[in-house]
Design a protein around this motif. Structure first.
Motif, PDB file in Angstrom:
ATOM      1  N   GLN A  76      -0.603   5.932   3.715  1.00  0.00           N
ATOM      2  CA  GLN A  76      -2.006   5.699   3.388  1.00  0.00           C
ATOM      3  C   GLN A  76      -2.911   6.133   4.537  1.00  0.00           C
ATOM      4  O   GLN A  76      -2.472   6.245   5.690  1.00  0.00           O
ATOM      5  CB  GLN A  76      -2.222   4.213   3.097  1.00  0.00           C
ATOM      6  N   PRO A  77      -4.208   6.375   4.253  1.00  0.00           N
ATOM      7  CA  PRO A  77      -5.163   6.688   5.328  1.00  0.00           C
ATOM      8  C   PRO A  77      -5.197   5.566   6.370  1.00  0.00           C
ATOM      9  O   PRO A  77      -5.158   4.379   6.018  1.00  0.00           O
ATOM     10  CB  PRO A  77      -6.497   6.805   4.588  1.00  0.00           C
ATOM     11  N   ASN A  78      -5.220   5.934   7.634  1.00  0.00           N
ATOM     12  CA  ASN A  78      -5.293   4.989   8.753  1.00  0.00           C
ATOM     13  C   ASN A  78      -4.100   4.029   8.773  1.00  0.00           C
ATOM     14  O   ASN A  78      -4.234   2.867   9.149  1.00  0.00           O
ATOM     15  CB  ASN A  78      -6.606   4.200   8.702  1.00  0.00           C
ATOM     16  N   ASP A  79      -2.959   4.535   8.377  1.00  0.00           N
ATOM     17  CA  ASP A  79      -1.745   3.726   8.294  1.00  0.00           C
ATOM     18  C   ASP A  79      -1.094   3.572   9.664  1.00  0.00           C
ATOM     19  O   ASP A  79      -1.357   4.345  10.599  1.00  0.00           O
ATOM     20  CB  ASP A  79      -0.757   4.394   7.340  1.00  0.00           C
ATOM     21  N   CYS A  80      -0.234   2.562   9.769  1.00  0.00           N
ATOM     22  CA  CYS A  80       0.621   2.373  10.944  1.00  0.00           C
ATOM     23  C   CYS A  80       2.035   2.189  10.435  1.00  0.00           C
ATOM     24  O   CYS A  80       2.326   1.211   9.743  1.00  0.00           O
ATOM     25  CB  CYS A  80       0.180   1.163  11.754  1.00  0.00           C
ATOM     26  N   ILE A  81       2.908   3.137  10.738  1.00  0.00           N
ATOM     27  CA  ILE A  81       4.250   3.138  10.161  1.00  0.00           C
ATOM     28  C   ILE A  81       5.322   3.234  11.243  1.00  0.00           C
ATOM     29  O   ILE A  81       5.059   3.650  12.365  1.00  0.00           O
ATOM     30  CB  ILE A  81       4.426   4.304   9.171  1.00  0.00           C
ATOM     31  N   LEU A  82       6.522   2.844  10.834  1.00  0.00           N
ATOM     32  CA  LEU A  82       7.709   2.995  11.676  1.00  0.00           C
ATOM     33  C   LEU A  82       8.609   4.047  11.057  1.00  0.00           C
ATOM     34  O   LEU A  82       8.820   4.056   9.842  1.00  0.00           O
ATOM     35  CB  LEU A  82       8.470   1.671  11.762  1.00  0.00           C
ATOM     36  N   ILE A  83       9.132   4.939  11.871  1.00  0.00           N
ATOM     37  CA  ILE A  83      10.115   5.917  11.415  1.00  0.00           C
ATOM     38  C   ILE A  83      11.362   5.749  12.272  1.00  0.00           C
ATOM     39  O   ILE A  83      11.293   5.848  13.495  1.00  0.00           O
ATOM     40  CB  ILE A  83       9.583   7.359  11.513  1.00  0.00           C
ATOM     41  N   ALA A  84      12.484   5.489  11.624  1.00  0.00           N
ATOM     42  CA  ALA A  84      13.745   5.292  12.349  1.00  0.00           C
ATOM     43  C   ALA A  84      14.337   6.652  12.716  1.00  0.00           C
ATOM     44  O   ALA A  84      13.603   7.588  13.011  1.00  0.00           O
ATOM     45  CB  ALA A  84      14.698   4.457  11.494  1.00  0.00           C
TER      46      ALA A  84
END
Length: 254
Positions: free
Chosen positions: A92-100
């Motif tokens: 999503q716009p302005n998202d904060c995600i984790l990528i393993a």
């Protein structure tokens, strides 16, 4: 259906259709004891027709081995690209995600075209290097010991950093998805870091090509009840999809 040959043919046919069988189900369907079924599975395994597992059997070797990232990225490469593209649409716009870590989540990194700003926290060095060129993506690289086989970090430094973050989504790559044992990887320390990532995320999305189903790695990450969605390719069996869906897991096939 009590003869030995008929039971064996039934078991093989069921394995070809569903990918795995359960001792309890076979007892009910064939109307024989669990002792009989276990002897049947042992005989079939001796003929190299199946692999026995805890409580049942599977058609292919369920145990995975650690491979280098260069070797793994050549397996199902086209499918991994499409899986990564589908996963990128969930950001999503302005998202904060984790990528393993893993080659499938690396395909996700290559597909990300953020709308607005995006913050990515990752354990994978190849993911960070892929995203660092985007002006609208802030990359936070977790610290720790770098695993050469996966180009990702593990250890207490990364685990400690995750305690300070709360992300909307975790995009998780795995080495195995087993209906009984859950999600696994070939490295114990990586499994521990993945568990911390799950705790730091509101939603866990597993990116896995169809070769990962029915497999088990050495390190258990979590049970299937802790994930919300799996994105995979059309090679996954209908039985697997139906079982996962009945558990409340969204299965997206691309």
């Amino acid at each position: 259906m009590s003869s030995l040959a008929e039971r064996h043919q039934y078991i093989i046919n069921k394995l070809k259709k569903e990918g795995n069988v359960n001792v309890f189900d076979l007892c009910s369907e064939l109307e024989v004891s669990s002792v009989t079924i276990r002897k049947d599975l042992k005989l079939l395994e001796d003929k190299d027709l199946l692999y026995r597992t805890h409580g049942g059997a599977t058609l292919s070797n369920p145990y995975t081995v650690d491979r280098s990232v260069n070797e793994k990225e050549k397996i199902k490469s086209g499918e991994k690209t499409v899986i990564g593209e589908a996963a990128a649409q969930l950001i999503q716009p302005n998202d904060c995600i984790l990528i393993a870590s893993g080659t499938t989540v690396a395909s996700l990194a290559k597909s990300i075209q953020p709308v607005g700003s995006l913050t990515v926290i990752t354990a994978a060095l190849n993911v960070a290097l892929e995203l660092i060129h985007h002006p609208d993506i802030e990359v936070i690289q977790l610290g720790g010991m770098l695993r050469k086989s996966s180009s990702s970090v593990t250890g207490l430094y990364g685990e400690k950093m995750l305690e300070d973050f709360s992300c909307s989504k975790l995009f998780l790559g795995v080495d195995g998805i087993d209906l009984e044992f859950g999600l696994t990887t070939t490295n114990m320390m990586e499994a521990q870091l993945n568990r911390k990532m799950i705790k730091a995320s509101q939603k866990t999305i597993v990116l896995a090509d169809s070769t990962k189903f029915g497999k088990r790695g050495f390190g258990k990450i979590c049970g299937l009840e802790e994930i919300e969605e799996i994105i995979t390719d059309a090679g996954v069996s209908n039985h697997m999809v139906e079982t996962l869906t009945s558990m409340g897991i969204q299965v997206t096939i691309v």
